[in-house]
Design an enzyme around this catalytic site. Structure first.
Site, short mmCIF file in Angstrom:
data_model
loop_
_atom_site.label_atom_id
_atom_site.label_comp_id
_atom_site.label_asym_id
_atom_site.label_seq_id
_atom_site.Cartn_x
_atom_site.Cartn_y
_atom_site.Cartn_z
N LYS A 15 40.23 72.83 40.42
CA LYS A 15 41.68 73.02 40.36
C LYS A 15 42.11 73.76 39.08
O LYS A 15 42.92 74.67 39.14
CB LYS A 15 42.32 71.63 40.43
CG LYS A 15 43.82 71.59 40.39
CD LYS A 15 44.31 70.20 40.76
CE LYS A 15 43.81 69.09 39.86
NZ LYS A 15 44.48 69.02 38.56
N ARG A 90 51.72 63.16 39.70
CA ARG A 90 50.57 62.37 40.15
C ARG A 90 50.99 61.05 40.78
O ARG A 90 50.13 60.33 41.31
CB ARG A 90 49.69 62.04 38.94
CG ARG A 90 48.48 62.93 38.74
CD ARG A 90 47.82 62.42 37.48
NE ARG A 90 46.45 62.72 37.25
CZ ARG A 90 45.97 63.80 36.64
NH1 ARG A 90 46.75 64.79 36.33
NH2 ARG A 90 44.69 63.89 36.38
N ARG A 127 29.95 68.66 34.27
CA ARG A 127 30.73 69.44 33.30
C ARG A 127 30.75 68.80 31.92
O ARG A 127 31.03 69.47 30.93
CB ARG A 127 32.15 69.73 33.80
CG ARG A 127 33.12 68.58 33.71
CD ARG A 127 34.51 68.95 34.26
NE ARG A 127 35.35 67.77 34.21
CZ ARG A 127 36.61 67.73 34.65
NH1 ARG A 127 37.15 68.81 35.18
NH2 ARG A 127 37.31 66.63 34.57
N ARG A 129 32.57 66.75 30.09
CA ARG A 129 33.68 66.66 29.16
C ARG A 129 33.65 65.29 28.48
O ARG A 129 33.16 64.33 29.06
CB ARG A 129 35.00 66.85 29.94
CG ARG A 129 36.07 67.56 29.16
CD ARG A 129 37.19 67.98 30.09
NE ARG A 129 37.87 66.81 30.66
CZ ARG A 129 38.81 66.90 31.59
NH1 ARG A 129 39.16 68.08 32.06
NH2 ARG A 129 39.40 65.81 32.05
N ARG A 140 39.43 57.72 37.88
CA ARG A 140 40.32 58.84 38.20
C ARG A 140 40.30 59.14 39.70
O ARG A 140 41.34 59.43 40.29
CB ARG A 140 39.93 60.10 37.43
CG ARG A 140 40.38 60.04 36.01
CD ARG A 140 40.28 61.42 35.35
NE ARG A 140 39.82 61.23 33.98
CZ ARG A 140 38.62 61.53 33.55
NH1 ARG A 140 37.75 62.11 34.35
NH2 ARG A 140 38.30 61.28 32.32
P1 AMP Z 1 43.58 66.20 34.02
O1 AMP Z 1 43.10 67.22 33.04
O2 AMP Z 1 44.72 66.68 34.86
O3 AMP Z 1 42.48 65.61 34.83
O4 AMP Z 1 44.18 65.00 33.15
C1 AMP Z 1 43.36 64.28 32.26
C2 AMP Z 1 43.99 62.92 31.97
O5 AMP Z 1 45.29 63.10 31.40
C3 AMP Z 1 44.23 62.05 33.19
O6 AMP Z 1 43.07 61.33 33.54
C4 AMP Z 1 45.35 61.15 32.70
O7 AMP Z 1 44.87 60.16 31.83
C5 AMP Z 1 46.18 62.10 31.87
N1 AMP Z 1 47.22 62.79 32.69
C6 AMP Z 1 47.32 64.12 32.96
N2 AMP Z 1 48.38 64.39 33.75
C7 AMP Z 1 48.97 63.20 34.01
C8 AMP Z 1 50.08 62.80 34.79
N3 AMP Z 1 50.81 63.68 35.49
N4 AMP Z 1 50.40 61.47 34.81
C9 AMP Z 1 49.68 60.56 34.11
N5 AMP Z 1 48.61 60.87 33.39
C10 AMP Z 1 48.24 62.17 33.32
#
Ligand code: AMP
Length: 187
Positions: A15, A90, A127, A129, A140
Protein backbone atom coordinates in the site's frame (compact mmCIF):
# COMPACT_ATOMS: atom_id res chain seq x y z
CA UNK A 1 -12.45 19.30 -9.34
CA UNK A 2 -10.64 17.60 -6.50
CA UNK A 3 -8.97 14.21 -6.30
CA UNK A 4 -9.43 12.91 -2.78
CA UNK A 5 -8.42 9.28 -2.46
CA UNK A 6 -8.20 6.87 0.46
CA UNK A 7 -6.12 3.74 -0.01
CA UNK A 8 -6.98 0.69 2.08
CA UNK A 9 -5.07 -2.53 2.36
CA UNK A 10 -3.64 -4.88 4.92
CA UNK A 11 -0.28 -3.93 6.30
CA UNK A 12 2.31 -5.34 3.91
CA UNK A 13 -0.01 -5.23 0.88
CA UNK A 14 2.38 -2.82 -0.85
CA UNK A 15 0.00 0.00 0.00
CA UNK A 16 2.74 2.50 0.96
CA UNK A 17 4.72 2.04 -2.25
CA UNK A 18 1.65 2.22 -4.47
CA UNK A 19 0.27 5.17 -2.50
CA UNK A 20 3.44 7.20 -3.17
CA UNK A 21 3.28 6.39 -6.90
CA UNK A 22 -0.42 7.17 -7.14
CA UNK A 23 -0.02 10.51 -5.37
CA UNK A 24 2.75 11.42 -7.84
CA UNK A 25 0.62 10.32 -10.78
CA UNK A 26 -2.36 12.40 -9.71
CA UNK A 27 -0.27 15.36 -8.47
CA UNK A 28 -1.63 15.27 -4.94
CA UNK A 29 0.17 14.96 -1.59
CA UNK A 30 0.70 11.48 -0.16
CA UNK A 31 -0.46 11.67 3.44
CA UNK A 32 0.61 8.65 5.45
CA UNK A 33 -0.41 8.83 9.09
CA UNK A 34 2.10 6.06 9.90
CA UNK A 35 4.93 8.14 8.35
CA UNK A 36 3.75 11.22 10.25
CA UNK A 37 3.72 9.33 13.55
CA UNK A 38 7.12 7.76 12.87
CA UNK A 39 8.44 11.25 12.06
CA UNK A 40 7.07 12.62 15.33
CA UNK A 41 8.65 9.70 17.21
CA UNK A 42 12.01 10.32 15.52
CA UNK A 43 11.77 14.04 16.42
CA UNK A 44 11.11 13.02 20.01
CA UNK A 45 7.96 15.16 20.41
CA UNK A 46 5.62 14.32 23.28
CA UNK A 47 3.01 13.05 20.83
CA UNK A 48 5.63 11.04 18.96
CA UNK A 49 6.96 9.33 22.05
CA UNK A 50 3.47 8.39 23.24
CA UNK A 51 2.56 7.12 19.78
CA UNK A 52 5.75 5.05 19.55
CA UNK A 53 4.74 2.86 22.49
CA UNK A 54 1.43 2.06 20.77
CA UNK A 55 3.02 1.61 17.35
CA UNK A 56 5.66 -0.77 18.66
CA UNK A 57 2.89 -2.93 20.14
CA UNK A 58 0.89 -2.79 16.91
CA UNK A 59 -1.91 -0.93 18.71
CA UNK A 60 -3.82 2.02 17.31
CA UNK A 61 -3.26 5.62 18.36
CA UNK A 62 -6.52 7.03 19.83
CA UNK A 63 -9.02 8.55 17.37
CA UNK A 64 -8.94 12.01 19.03
CA UNK A 65 -5.18 12.21 18.63
CA UNK A 66 -5.37 11.13 14.99
CA UNK A 67 -8.18 13.61 14.28
CA UNK A 68 -5.99 16.55 15.32
CA UNK A 69 -3.07 15.39 13.20
CA UNK A 70 -5.15 14.74 10.09
CA UNK A 71 -7.29 17.90 10.28
CA UNK A 72 -4.15 20.01 10.57
CA UNK A 73 -2.49 18.26 7.65
CA UNK A 74 -5.52 18.45 5.32
CA UNK A 75 -5.84 22.18 6.02
CA UNK A 76 -2.43 22.90 4.43
CA UNK A 77 -2.29 24.66 1.06
CA UNK A 78 -0.88 21.69 -0.87
CA UNK A 79 -3.86 19.54 0.15
CA UNK A 80 -6.52 21.87 -1.25
CA UNK A 81 -6.60 20.35 -4.77
CA UNK A 82 -6.86 16.90 -3.20
CA UNK A 83 -4.90 14.31 -1.32
CA UNK A 84 -4.22 10.63 -0.99
CA UNK A 85 -4.69 9.27 2.50
CA UNK A 86 -2.66 6.17 3.36
CA UNK A 87 -3.41 4.58 6.74
CA UNK A 88 -6.36 6.79 7.66
CA UNK A 89 -9.25 6.30 8.45
CA UNK A 90 -8.79 3.01 10.30
CA UNK A 91 -11.86 3.00 12.59
CA UNK A 92 -15.53 3.99 12.45
CA UNK A 93 -14.66 6.87 14.81
CA UNK A 94 -12.13 8.16 12.29
CA UNK A 95 -14.73 8.13 9.49
CA UNK A 96 -17.07 10.05 11.77
CA UNK A 97 -14.29 12.55 12.45
CA UNK A 98 -13.83 13.09 8.70
CA UNK A 99 -17.56 13.64 8.24
CA UNK A 100 -17.60 16.09 11.13
CA UNK A 101 -14.60 18.08 9.91
CA UNK A 102 -14.95 17.86 6.12
CA UNK A 103 -18.68 17.27 5.63
CA UNK A 104 -20.61 14.31 4.23
CA UNK A 105 -18.93 14.62 0.83
CA UNK A 106 -15.44 14.17 2.24
CA UNK A 107 -13.85 11.86 -0.32
CA UNK A 108 -14.03 11.01 -4.02
CA UNK A 109 -12.93 7.40 -3.97
CA UNK A 110 -11.68 4.65 -1.67
CA UNK A 111 -9.40 1.99 -3.13
CA UNK A 112 -8.85 -1.40 -1.55
CA UNK A 113 -5.57 -3.04 -2.47
CA UNK A 114 -6.35 -6.68 -1.87
CA UNK A 115 -3.56 -9.10 -0.92
CA UNK A 116 -4.21 -12.36 1.00
CA UNK A 117 -3.14 -12.64 4.65
CA UNK A 118 -0.47 -15.31 4.11
CA UNK A 119 1.23 -13.18 1.45
CA UNK A 120 1.31 -10.01 3.56
CA UNK A 121 2.56 -11.81 6.67
CA UNK A 122 5.58 -13.15 4.80
CA UNK A 123 6.27 -9.73 3.26
CA UNK A 124 6.08 -7.91 6.59
CA UNK A 125 8.46 -10.29 8.32
CA UNK A 126 10.86 -9.84 5.40
CA UNK A 127 10.83 -6.01 5.40
CA UNK A 128 12.30 -5.97 8.91
CA UNK A 129 11.03 -2.59 10.08
CA UNK A 130 11.83 -1.85 13.73
CA UNK A 131 8.16 -2.09 14.77
CA UNK A 132 7.63 -5.33 12.79
CA UNK A 133 7.91 -7.91 15.55
CA UNK A 134 5.83 -11.07 14.89
CA UNK A 135 3.49 -10.09 17.76
CA UNK A 136 3.00 -6.55 16.45
CA UNK A 137 2.38 -7.86 12.93
CA UNK A 138 -0.29 -10.25 14.19
CA UNK A 139 -1.86 -7.51 16.30
CA UNK A 140 -2.02 -5.13 13.31
CA UNK A 141 -3.56 -7.79 11.08
CA UNK A 142 -6.15 -8.61 13.75
CA UNK A 143 -7.03 -4.94 14.23
CA UNK A 144 -7.30 -4.50 10.47
CA UNK A 145 -9.83 -7.33 10.19
CA UNK A 146 -11.80 -6.16 13.23
CA UNK A 147 -11.79 -2.38 12.84
CA UNK A 148 -10.65 -1.32 9.37
CA UNK A 149 -11.98 -3.89 6.89
CA UNK A 150 -15.59 -3.26 7.94
CA UNK A 151 -15.10 0.35 6.79
CA UNK A 152 -15.00 -0.86 3.18
CA UNK A 153 -18.75 -1.49 3.40
CA UNK A 154 -19.31 2.16 4.21
CA UNK A 155 -17.64 3.25 0.96
CA UNK A 156 -19.17 0.41 -1.07
CA UNK A 157 -22.65 1.51 -0.01
CA UNK A 158 -21.87 5.02 -1.27
CA UNK A 159 -20.55 3.61 -4.59
CA UNK A 160 -17.15 4.97 -3.66
CA UNK A 161 -15.11 1.77 -3.49
CA UNK A 162 -12.90 0.06 -6.04
CA UNK A 163 -11.24 -3.26 -5.29
CA UNK A 164 -7.90 -3.96 -6.93
CA UNK A 165 -5.95 -7.22 -6.90
CA UNK A 166 -2.64 -6.36 -5.22
CA UNK A 167 -0.80 -9.57 -6.14
CA UNK A 168 1.70 -9.13 -8.97
CA UNK A 169 4.67 -6.97 -9.87
CA UNK A 170 4.77 -3.41 -8.58
CA UNK A 171 4.28 -2.02 -12.10
CA UNK A 172 1.39 -4.35 -12.92
CA UNK A 173 -0.42 -3.48 -9.70
CA UNK A 174 0.17 0.24 -10.29
CA UNK A 175 -1.32 0.01 -13.80
CA UNK A 176 -4.32 -1.86 -12.44
CA UNK A 177 -4.83 0.81 -9.78
CA UNK A 178 -4.68 3.73 -12.22
CA UNK A 179 -7.08 2.00 -14.63
CA UNK A 180 -9.55 1.22 -11.86
CA UNK A 181 -9.37 4.71 -10.37
CA UNK A 182 -9.65 6.53 -13.71
CA UNK A 183 -12.61 4.48 -14.92
CA UNK A 184 -14.44 4.97 -11.62
CA UNK A 185 -13.75 8.71 -11.31
CA UNK A 186 -14.78 9.30 -14.94
CA UNK A 187 -17.92 7.20 -14.65
P1 AMP B 1 1.17 2.28 9.15
O1 AMP B 1 2.48 2.80 8.67
O2 AMP B 1 0.00 2.89 8.45
O3 AMP B 1 1.11 0.79 9.18
O4 AMP B 1 1.03 2.76 10.68
C1 AMP B 1 1.96 2.33 11.65
C2 AMP B 1 1.34 2.46 13.03
O5 AMP B 1 0.98 3.83 13.27
C3 AMP B 1 0.06 1.69 13.24
O6 AMP B 1 0.32 0.35 13.60
C4 AMP B 1 -0.59 2.47 14.38
O7 AMP B 1 0.03 2.20 15.61
C5 AMP B 1 -0.23 3.90 14.01
N1 AMP B 1 -1.26 4.51 13.13
C6 AMP B 1 -1.10 4.94 11.84
N2 AMP B 1 -2.24 5.43 11.33
C7 AMP B 1 -3.17 5.32 12.31
C8 AMP B 1 -4.55 5.61 12.41
N3 AMP B 1 -5.24 6.12 11.38
N4 AMP B 1 -5.18 5.36 13.59
C9 AMP B 1 -4.51 4.84 14.64
N5 AMP B 1 -3.23 4.51 14.61
C10 AMP B 1 -2.54 4.74 13.47
Amino acid sequence: MTTRLIVFGRQGAGKGTQAVRLAGHYGIPHISTGDMLRGAAADGTELGLKAKVLMDAGDLVPDEVMEGIVVERLAKADAQPGWLLDGYPRTVGQIEAMQRNLGQDFVDLAVNLDVPVDVVTARMLARGREDDTPEAIQRRLDLYEEQTRPLLDFFAQRDQLVEVDGVGTEDDVFERLVKAIDSTLEG
